[in-house]
Design a protein around this motif. Structure first.
Motif, PDB file in Angstrom:
ATOM      1  N   VAL A 226       4.772  -1.086   2.851  1.00  0.00           N
ATOM      2  CA  VAL A 226       4.374   0.263   2.675  1.00  0.00           C
ATOM      3  C   VAL A 226       5.374   1.192   1.989  1.00  0.00           C
ATOM      4  CG1 VAL A 226       2.442  -0.087   4.128  1.00  0.00           C
ATOM      5  CG2 VAL A 226       4.257   0.900   4.890  1.00  0.00           C
TER       6      VAL A 226
ATOM      7  N   ALA B  27       0.774  -1.189   0.082  1.00  0.00           N
ATOM      8  CA  ALA B  27       0.012  -0.144  -0.055  1.00  0.00           C
ATOM      9  C   ALA B  27       0.785   1.275  -0.048  1.00  0.00           C
ATOM     10  CB  ALA B  27      -0.896   0.096   0.993  1.00  0.00           C
TER      11      ALA B  27
ATOM     12  N   THR C 227      -3.925   1.485  -3.067  1.00  0.00           N
ATOM     13  CA  THR C 227      -3.160   0.169  -3.386  1.00  0.00           C
ATOM     14  C   THR C 227      -3.391   0.103  -4.955  1.00  0.00           C
ATOM     15  OG1 THR C 227      -2.762  -2.337  -2.668  1.00  0.00           O
ATOM     16  CG2 THR C 227      -4.998  -1.515  -3.044  1.00  0.00           C
TER      17      THR C 227
ATOM     18  N   ALA D  62       1.078   4.278  -3.941  1.00  0.00           N
ATOM     19  CA  ALA D  62       0.702   2.797  -4.289  1.00  0.00           C
ATOM     20  C   ALA D  62       1.213   2.062  -5.421  1.00  0.00           C
ATOM     21  CB  ALA D  62      -0.668   2.902  -4.332  1.00  0.00           C
TER      22      ALA D  62
ATOM     23  N   ALA E  90      -6.197  -0.968   4.783  1.00  0.00           N
ATOM     24  CA  ALA E  90      -5.769  -1.498   3.724  1.00  0.00           C
ATOM     25  C   ALA E  90      -6.167  -3.300   3.932  1.00  0.00           C
ATOM     26  CB  ALA E  90      -4.556  -1.229   3.495  1.00  0.00           C
TER      27      ALA E  90
END
Lengths: 623, 179
Positions: free
Chosen positions: A153, A22, A35, A375, A142
């Motif tokens: 991330v 993400a 995402t 993302a 997420a």
């Protein structure tokens, strides 16, 4: 043993090739998570369908709320509802006093730590801890949405963030239990979101005016490689300042005299609403209501433009500086990307357009664009696009220097140097038998150390004692791809590596982070305990229901009286304990019901098989 | 990750001939090609050791690039490779004619801040400095090729003088172009 689960086919979860990743835009005013799903970057909304999560955390004695619920408390409980915490990331007490009129919180400091903490009803918290609460909520959103854990991330930061601010962001990610692939500069993320990497080459300016920060970045694109040529901006300039300018206008215009924290908040909310309304309307009428009193007023776009013109001009000055650093003229820029909610302000769009002699790009939602780009980068770093050649080459936003005699800063690495980068320096000892030395690293462009931002003091110890001037101490400053610095040192004639003690000037030490992590894990353990109890209670109720349903159906035909009584006794024991027993006790009681029902389950299974087979020929039965 | 020869010099790393004159476009393309291999983002899932190595390699490529693209640094580096050590980087020269010219240029640059047409005057000086820098670069190439290293050092130092004035001028031009 599965009680009464006769016909349910087990869902087999096939191993997923795709790794969940993400992008998180941890903003001053709002935060978002996005995402890449089926090849397309999308923002992930909350259960109510809202993409934005207000970057507000509200502490009460026994709980901590994040986002809209916290945001709603801002007026009623301003001292415990912490907003704009990003402004305090990597900042010290002196900065806090400068922001004092903007931030109404009660700050506490301790002698052991340079990091200011905000006193709330729930305890004292640093900016890193408060930010980690926001990250936790976004990460959970997420996970819920992707139905899986996150491999890692990418979190965005203003390109202008210094080492201490980046370090604080990284610490917040660590505290939230996230695997941070990379810190990504917000403007670069925006350019990626616009798919400008699909173009063969070009020069791009990203103008990012958010709630609390302004960034300008000049990027060069060349066959999928984004290169940051120069960055600039102001880490304390944004749409909030427009609200404040308008707020002051309201105070003056309405002759408001008595101000408290709640009133200030009310005025700022009114100012923000008026600002947003002026994006589409030429004039707006509004009122400020507080404790039974009400003030009405009207402002048109012309008046508003006059209030904010100097602010916008300040951003264009920073644009000139960045262009100059990149060795370019404004007219050479081919694309201007607009980012941040404040770029919706018409005066901003027209002044930026005039400056660059281009119509700025604002097709994508300026609030989402950074998260979307993050993302895309997270997806690539997770290894989901092995054939993607996109590469982001960054530069150091501010020069790194060390303190020399007389309080001067000697530059070690110049700003806008491509990172990662390493530089080595050689020192010698000035006393016989000297075994330690101290290096003060600062960041900034000014000559005097006192005008730069202190990063850390590094104490190097354990060189072999030698006569003065004989030791050759090679100090290596390494800046990684996130723009974070580390220091190593070696005495080269003996090859002895020095022990280094880092004393960050604004950041949390490793020990502090560890104790915070431990505390949050203890919380997590409590949370896990609570969740396990809830699960057992749900399971207990499910078992009771299933037993009742089965007994009603065929209990009388399949069981004799003793068997029936045994099952009902255990069932009753479970039912009376369901709200009072611990998770472990419930587990045992559930097992007792299941054990006593074992024969019954077997008989039901046979009966249902017989029924299923009844009337069918043997060759129709597939095994 | 495949570890490259750390004994390579910057020119070898970038696949360039060991000469002062290089093609900036070729240099830039090589830098991107090397970063595409070594940049830490290409090694996110690798072992700790590989990632450390990748940070070091990417740093090395960046350092090489910074050295090669700057004419003064490039000239000094070329001399270093040929075993000519430059004692320190504080540029001095005994060429008094050159020094007089530098002082005059410096004053002219400072003067652009005052009076009318500062920007136009600065542009004339800019052109003159560019011409001077080109001449000195040609001198360097000639001396270096002929193995006259002392003279090459002298040219490199003069290049540094001119470069500093160019930076000073750019700074003043930035101030003059105020919106």
């Amino acid at each position: 043993m599965a009680l009464l689960q006769i016909a349910e086919p087990g869902e087999s979860s096939a191993p997923h090739e795709h790794r969940f990743a993400a992008g998180i835009d941890l903003g001053t005013t709002n935060s978002l998570v996005a995402t890449v799903r089926s090849g397309e970057a999308v923002c992930l909304p909350d259960a109510e369908g809202r993409n934005l999560l207000p970057s507000v955390v509200c502490y009460a004695a026994d709980q901590c709320q994040v986002g809209y619920p916290a945001w709603a408390h801002q007026s009623s409980d301003p001292l415990n509802s912490i907003s704009s915490i990003k402004r305090l990331m990597g900042r010290g007490l002196k900065d806090v006093s400068r922001l004092g009129d903007v931030m109404p919180y009660e700050f506490v400091s301790s002698q052991d730590s340079p990091v200011p903490r905000i006193r709330t009803a729930g305890g004292d918290f640093s900016a890193v801890e408060i930010s980690s609460e926001i990250l936790k909520v976004l990460a959970q959103r997420a996970r819920d949405s992707l139905k899986g854990d996150l491999e890692g991330v990418v979190i965005t930061v203003p390109a202008y963030f210094d080492d201490a601010q980046r370090q604080a962001t990284r610490d917040a990610a660590r505290l939230a239990g996230l695997n941070l692939f990379r810190l990504m500069n917000e403007p670069t993320a925006a350019a990626v979101a616009y798919g400008l990497d699909q173009k063969a080459d070009g020069l791009i300016a990203v103008y990012d005016l958010g709630g609390g920060t302004f960034d300008i970045s000049i990027l060069r694109l060349n066959r999928g490689v984004f290169e940051v040529l120069a960055t600039g901006g102001d880490s304390a300039l944004g749409g909030d300042d427009m609200d404040h300018a308008l707020g002051e206008w309201i105070i003056e215009h309405c002759g408001i005299e008595k101000l408290d924290a709640g009133m200030s908040r009310q005025i700022l909310l009114a100012a923000r609403n008026a600002k947003e309304a002026l994006t589409l309307s030429e004039a707006v009428e509004f009122s400020v209501d507080y404790k039974g009193q009400s003030w009405r007023t009207e402002i048109d776009r012309h008046q508003f433009d006059d209030l904010i013109r100097e602010l916008v001009k300040k951003t264009l000055q920073a644009c000139r500086r960045a262009l100059h650093d990149a060795g370019l003229k404004a007219a050479e820029i081919e694309d201007v990307v607009m980012v941040g909610g404040s770029t919706r302000v018409p005066l901003v769009q027209s002044m930026v357009g005039k400056f660059f002699e281009r119509i700025p790009m604002c097709e994508l939602d300026p609030d989402q664009v950074v998260a979307l780009g993050a993302a895309i980068q997270a997806d690539i770093l997770a290894g989901n696009k092995p054939n993607n050649d996109m590469l982001l080459l960054d530069v150091l936003p501010l020069s790194l220097g060390i303190e020399t005699m007389g309080g001067l800063s000697e530059k070690i690495i110049d700003r806008n140097s491509a990172i990662p980068v390493a530089r080595a320096q050689e020192f010698t000892t000035f006393k016989d038998g000297q075994t330690a030395m101290s290096i003060h690293v600062v960041q900034g462009e000014r000559e005097l150390v006192s005008d730069c931002r202190s990063l850390a003091r590094f104490e190097l110890r354990g060189f072999p004692p030698m006569v003065a001037g004989a030791a050759r101490i090679r100090v290596t400053y390494q800046v990684d791809a996130d723009g974070l610095m580390s220091v190593t040192a070696q005495e080269t004639t003996s090859g002895v590596t020095a022990d280094i003690v880092v004393k960050p000037s604004y950041g949390l030490t490793d020990t502090e982070i560890e104790s915070m992590l431990r505390a949050s894990m203890e919380h997590a353990r409590e949370d896990i305990g609570l969740r396990m109890l809830k699960e057992q209670q749900v399971e207990a109720r499910r078992v009771i229901e299933a037993v009742d349903a089965a007994l009603a159906q065929d209990g009388a035909t399949l069981l004799n009286e003793t068997e029936l009584r045994q099952i009902q006794t255990k069932r009753k024991a479970l039912e009376s304990a369901v709200d009072t027993a611990s998770a472990d006790e419930l587990k045992n009681l559930i097992k007792a019901v299941e054990d006593v029902s074992e024969t019954y389950v077997a008989r039901r299974m046979n009966a249902s098989v017989k029924q299923a087979l009844a009337g069918k020929k043997i060759d129709e039965v597939e095994v | 990750m495949q570890s490259p020869e750390l004994s390579q010099n910057y020119f070898e790393l970038f696949g360039l001939n060991l000469v002062f004159e290089i093609d900036p476009a070729e240099l830039h393309a090589q830098q991107q090609r090397l970063q595409a291999t070594y940049h830490p983002d290409r090694h996110v899932g690798s072992s700790d050791q590989d990632r450390r190595l990748s940070v070091q390699m990417a740093s090395w490529v960046n350092q090489a690039y910074e050295t090669l693209r700057d004419p003064v640094k490039r000239s000094r580096y070329l001399l270093e490779i040929h075993g000519v050590s430059l004692p320190d980087d504080s540029a001095t020269t005994s060429d008094t004619t050159f020094l007089m010219e530098q002082i005059e240029l410096r004053e002219a640059v400072e003067d652009c801040r005052h009076g009318d047409n500062g920007l136009q005057r600065s542009e004339a000086i800019e052109a003159r400095l560019k011409q001077r820098a080109d001449e000195l670069a040609r001198d360097f190439v000639e001396h270096f090729a002929a193995g006259r290293f002392d003279a090459a050092i002298e040219s490199s130092r003069k290049m540094q003088f001119v470069q500093r004035i160019q930076q000073q001028l750019a700074e003043i031009q930035f101030e003059l172009e105020d919106i």
